[in-house]
Design an enzyme around this catalytic site. Structure first.
Site, short mmCIF file in Angstrom:
data_model
loop_
_atom_site.label_atom_id
_atom_site.label_comp_id
_atom_site.label_asym_id
_atom_site.label_seq_id
_atom_site.Cartn_x
_atom_site.Cartn_y
_atom_site.Cartn_z
N GLY A 1 0.81 -1.21 0.00
CA GLY A 1 0.00 0.00 0.00
C GLY A 1 0.85 1.27 0.00
O GLY A 1 2.08 1.22 0.12
N ASP A 2 0.18 2.41 -0.20
CA ASP A 2 0.80 3.73 -0.15
C ASP A 2 1.89 3.94 -1.19
O ASP A 2 2.86 4.67 -0.97
CB ASP A 2 1.39 4.00 1.26
CG ASP A 2 0.33 3.88 2.34
OD1 ASP A 2 -0.83 4.19 2.05
OD2 ASP A 2 0.66 3.46 3.46
N LYS B 1 -0.74 5.64 -5.42
CA LYS B 1 -1.84 5.36 -6.36
C LYS B 1 -2.68 6.61 -6.64
O LYS B 1 -3.01 6.92 -7.78
CB LYS B 1 -2.75 4.24 -5.81
CG LYS B 1 -2.03 2.92 -5.60
CD LYS B 1 -2.92 1.88 -4.94
CE LYS B 1 -3.22 2.14 -3.49
NZ LYS B 1 -2.07 2.04 -2.58
N GLY C 1 -5.95 5.63 2.09
CA GLY C 1 -5.69 7.07 2.16
C GLY C 1 -4.88 7.43 0.93
O GLY C 1 -3.73 7.06 0.83
N HIS C 2 -5.51 8.08 -0.03
CA HIS C 2 -4.86 8.40 -1.30
C HIS C 2 -4.61 9.91 -1.38
O HIS C 2 -5.55 10.70 -1.37
CB HIS C 2 -5.71 7.92 -2.48
CG HIS C 2 -5.87 6.42 -2.51
ND1 HIS C 2 -6.61 5.74 -3.43
CD2 HIS C 2 -5.34 5.45 -1.71
CE1 HIS C 2 -6.54 4.43 -3.21
NE2 HIS C 2 -5.77 4.25 -2.15
N ARG D 1 -22.92 -13.48 4.76
CA ARG D 1 -24.27 -13.12 4.29
C ARG D 1 -25.14 -12.45 5.35
O ARG D 1 -26.34 -12.62 5.40
CB ARG D 1 -24.97 -14.36 3.70
CG ARG D 1 -24.23 -14.90 2.51
CD ARG D 1 -24.56 -16.32 2.20
NE ARG D 1 -24.13 -17.22 3.24
CZ ARG D 1 -24.17 -18.53 3.15
NH1 ARG D 1 -24.64 -19.09 2.06
NH2 ARG D 1 -23.76 -19.29 4.15
N GLN E 1 -5.04 -0.25 -1.06
CA GLN E 1 -4.07 -1.15 -0.42
C GLN E 1 -3.04 -1.61 -1.47
O GLN E 1 -2.76 -0.88 -2.40
CB GLN E 1 -4.75 -2.35 0.25
CG GLN E 1 -5.55 -1.97 1.49
CD GLN E 1 -6.89 -1.32 1.19
OE1 GLN E 1 -7.72 -1.88 0.52
NE2 GLN E 1 -7.11 -0.13 1.72
P1 GDP Z 1 -1.59 5.76 -2.01
O1 GDP Z 1 -2.31 5.21 -0.83
O2 GDP Z 1 -0.99 4.68 -2.85
O3 GDP Z 1 -2.40 6.72 -2.82
O4 GDP Z 1 -0.34 6.58 -1.43
P2 GDP Z 1 -0.38 7.60 -0.19
O5 GDP Z 1 -1.01 8.86 -0.63
O6 GDP Z 1 -0.90 6.95 1.03
O7 GDP Z 1 1.19 7.78 0.05
C1 GDP Z 1 2.05 8.24 -0.93
C2 GDP Z 1 2.74 9.50 -0.41
O8 GDP Z 1 3.83 9.82 -1.25
C3 GDP Z 1 1.83 10.72 -0.44
O9 GDP Z 1 2.20 11.56 0.60
C4 GDP Z 1 2.15 11.35 -1.79
O10 GDP Z 1 1.91 12.76 -1.79
C5 GDP Z 1 3.61 11.07 -1.92
N1 GDP Z 1 4.15 10.85 -3.27
C6 GDP Z 1 3.56 10.24 -4.33
N2 GDP Z 1 4.46 10.13 -5.36
C7 GDP Z 1 5.61 10.68 -4.92
C8 GDP Z 1 6.90 10.85 -5.50
O11 GDP Z 1 7.20 10.44 -6.61
N3 GDP Z 1 7.86 11.46 -4.72
C9 GDP Z 1 7.59 11.91 -3.46
N4 GDP Z 1 8.57 12.49 -2.77
N5 GDP Z 1 6.38 11.77 -2.89
C10 GDP Z 1 5.41 11.15 -3.60
P1 IMO Z 2 -3.85 2.58 0.69
O1 IMO Z 2 -5.01 2.41 -0.26
C1 IMO Z 2 -1.20 0.87 3.67
C2 IMO Z 2 -2.91 -2.16 6.34
C3 IMO Z 2 -3.08 -1.80 7.81
C4 IMO Z 2 -2.93 -3.17 8.44
C5 IMO Z 2 -3.61 -4.10 7.44
C6 IMO Z 2 -5.05 -4.44 7.77
O2 IMO Z 2 -3.73 3.95 1.23
O3 IMO Z 2 -2.59 2.07 0.07
P2 IMO Z 2 -7.34 -3.10 7.69
O4 IMO Z 2 -7.74 -1.81 8.34
O5 IMO Z 2 -7.46 -3.10 6.22
O6 IMO Z 2 -8.01 -4.28 8.31
O7 IMO Z 2 -5.77 -3.25 8.04
O8 IMO Z 2 -3.57 -3.41 6.18
N1 IMO Z 2 -3.56 -1.22 5.40
C7 IMO Z 2 -2.88 -0.34 4.63
N2 IMO Z 2 -1.56 -0.06 4.59
N3 IMO Z 2 -2.06 1.48 2.82
C8 IMO Z 2 -3.38 1.17 2.86
O9 IMO Z 2 -4.24 1.65 1.94
C9 IMO Z 2 -3.85 0.26 3.81
N4 IMO Z 2 -5.08 -0.23 4.12
C10 IMO Z 2 -4.87 -1.14 5.09
O10 IMO Z 2 -2.09 -0.90 8.23
O11 IMO Z 2 -1.57 -3.52 8.49
MG MG Z 3 -2.28 5.39 1.24
#
Ligand code: GDP
Ligand code: IMO
Ligand code: MG
Length: 422
Positions: free
Chosen positions: A12-13, A16, A40-41, A143, A222
């Protein structure tokens, strides 16, 4: 037309939200197919930061429709707060937002049950986001769940009370006594508002759109290693985060899947518990976390950081059928005097493997190769001339995975991006 997919290849993170926002003008529809407010995007443009949990990341593009699909678990409180925040920022999210009648509803007691289950697990807790994800998907599979379509029925309140009583029994049996504010009044107010949004039959809507030549992008939440089946079970989320999840979460047939954009960071992060072979516990790990601002977008928790893990990346590319790779956050490693990548894992018996094993992943040790560092911290890599060592790193990844790195993201802002393959 076929439906394209963008999803995470790590835990994740991966970035996306940012990339979906960049690609959205090329699509008529962006659709979330799984997950819920655990996501959290983050999107950054015009100097402002927005974090989306339930609303698809195409919402800032005027001509793009956004769908919350069947496979999503929806907390009406979170959704209405998100809509209201966007309205306060001058956007009009209601105009282009469509919600599946088959999406599953997160009740306030799902959150409480999540906390109760985590507490009962003690040291082996998952480290969930406490948004009720595990309990609500459990109800869906067994269900017992309520779905968005149920809010239109006359006996919705009694269905709600029945499910709530069932949850309270489970919570009691776990000896959970914490006082969590259920915010039931606000929850019912948001249900009322939810009923006024555009509720649709997603599979009909999407298949019609594809038949009429519209372009659709499915947005994953995720990441692959958090997938309920393919991930590092039991330290996973409760949905199908892989390409297969698009079919079940939106109601499209497998042969309608088009390009699959797999996104990964130049390193790896993970929030919550569970195995992480390349995790760093030294200054390099701290430095990645600090420079990369690696704190959860949903919970604010610090993310664990480590070097890129090729066996895990190749596994994710393979099971998703990735056609295009997207690399983010290479800028974070600018100025690092040493960068490593794990090409192999060493098993406890000393044998080396180049694949992601299906069990005992916590027992493998990464076997690292050195990567040539690519720039000084002060260097700006957000232009078309990526430094040679970074290009070499990209080419190494392409060779190992046999998939082109089509996009390189070089910063958090919408404009910080290099397209290598259109
Ligand atoms: P997601 O859940 O996949 O949408 O990713 P998140 O938003 O949770 O985490 C990605 C973090 O990296 C965010 O704070 C973005 O603003 C940041 N980000 C995305 N692409 C880049 C990049 O190429 N460089 C840097 N430094 N930050 C980035
Ligand atoms: P995005 O879309 C990173 C992780 C949680 C935990 C496990 C299970 O922003 O990439 P849950 O609440 O789903 O039962 O938690 O999955 N987790 C994530 N880690 N990015 C996420 O979403 C996540 N959504 C859940 O930290 O380890
Ligand atoms: Mg995220």
């Amino acid at each position: 037309m076929k439906i394209d997919v963008l999803l995470g290849l790590q835990w994740g993170d991966e970035g996306k939200g940012k990339i979906v926002d960049v690609l959205a003008p090329q699509y008529d529809v962006v659709a979330r197919f799984q997950g819920g407010p655990n996501a959290g995007h983050t999107l950054i443009f015009d100097g402002k930061k927005y974090v989306l949990h339930l609303i698809p990341s195409g919402i800032f593009r005027e001509n793009t429709e956004n769908i919350i699909g069947n496979g999503v678990v929806l907390c009406p409180l979170t959704l209405l707060n998100e809509i209201s925040d966007l309205e306060k920022s001058g956007f009009n999210p209601r105009a282009n937002l469509f919600i599946s009648k088959k999406a599953t509803l997160i009740l306030p007691t799902h959150r409480m049950l999540d906390a109760a289950q985590e507490q009962s697990k003690g040291a082996s807790k998952i480290g969930s986001t406490l948004k009720g994800i595990g309990p609500v998907y459990t109800d869906a599979i067994s269900r017992n769940a309520l779905r968005v379509g149920d809010i239109l029925s006359d006996d919705f309140r009694s269905k709600y009370e029945k499910l709530k009583s069932y949850h309270l029994l489970q919570i009691k049996s776990l000896n959970f006594t914490d006082n969590i504010d259920l915010q039931e009044d606000t929850w019912f107010k948001s249900i009322e508002q939810l009923s006024k949004l555009k509720l649709i039959d997603t599979e009909r809507y999407i298949n019609k759109a594809l038949d009429s030549g519209k372009k659709i992008l499915a947005e994953g939440a995720q990441g692959t290693l958090l997938d309920i089946y393919a991930g590092t079970y039991p330290f996973v989320t409760s949905s199908v985060t892989t390409t297969a999840g698009v079919c079940i979460g939106l109601g499209v047939a497998p042969q309608k899947i088009g390009r699959v954009f797999g996104i990964f960071k130049a390193y790896v992060t993970r929030v919550g518990s569970g195995p992480f072979p390349t995790e760093l516990f030294d200054d390099y790990g701290n430095k990645i976390g600090e420079i990369g601002k690696e704190f959860g977008s949903t919970t604010g928790r610090p993310r664990r950081c480590g070097w890129l893990d090729m066996p895990a990346l190749k596994y994710a590319v393979n099971i998703n059928g990735v056609t295009d790779l997207i690399m983010t956050k290479a800028d974070v490693l600018c100025g690092f005097d040493s960068i490593k990548v794990a090409k192999f894992y060493a098993l406890p018996n000393g044998n080396e493997i180049d694949y992601f094993p299906s069990e005992a992943i916590e027992t493998v040790k990464p076997v690292y190769s050195n990567v040539q560092p690519w720039a000084n911290f002060s260097d700006d890599i957000s232009n078309d001339n990526l430094p040679k060592p970074l290009l070499d790193y990209i080419e190494f990844i392409e060779k190992e995975t046999n998939v082109p790195v089509s996009i390189v993201s070089t910063g958090a802002d919408r404009n910080q991006l290099i397209i290598r393959n259109s």
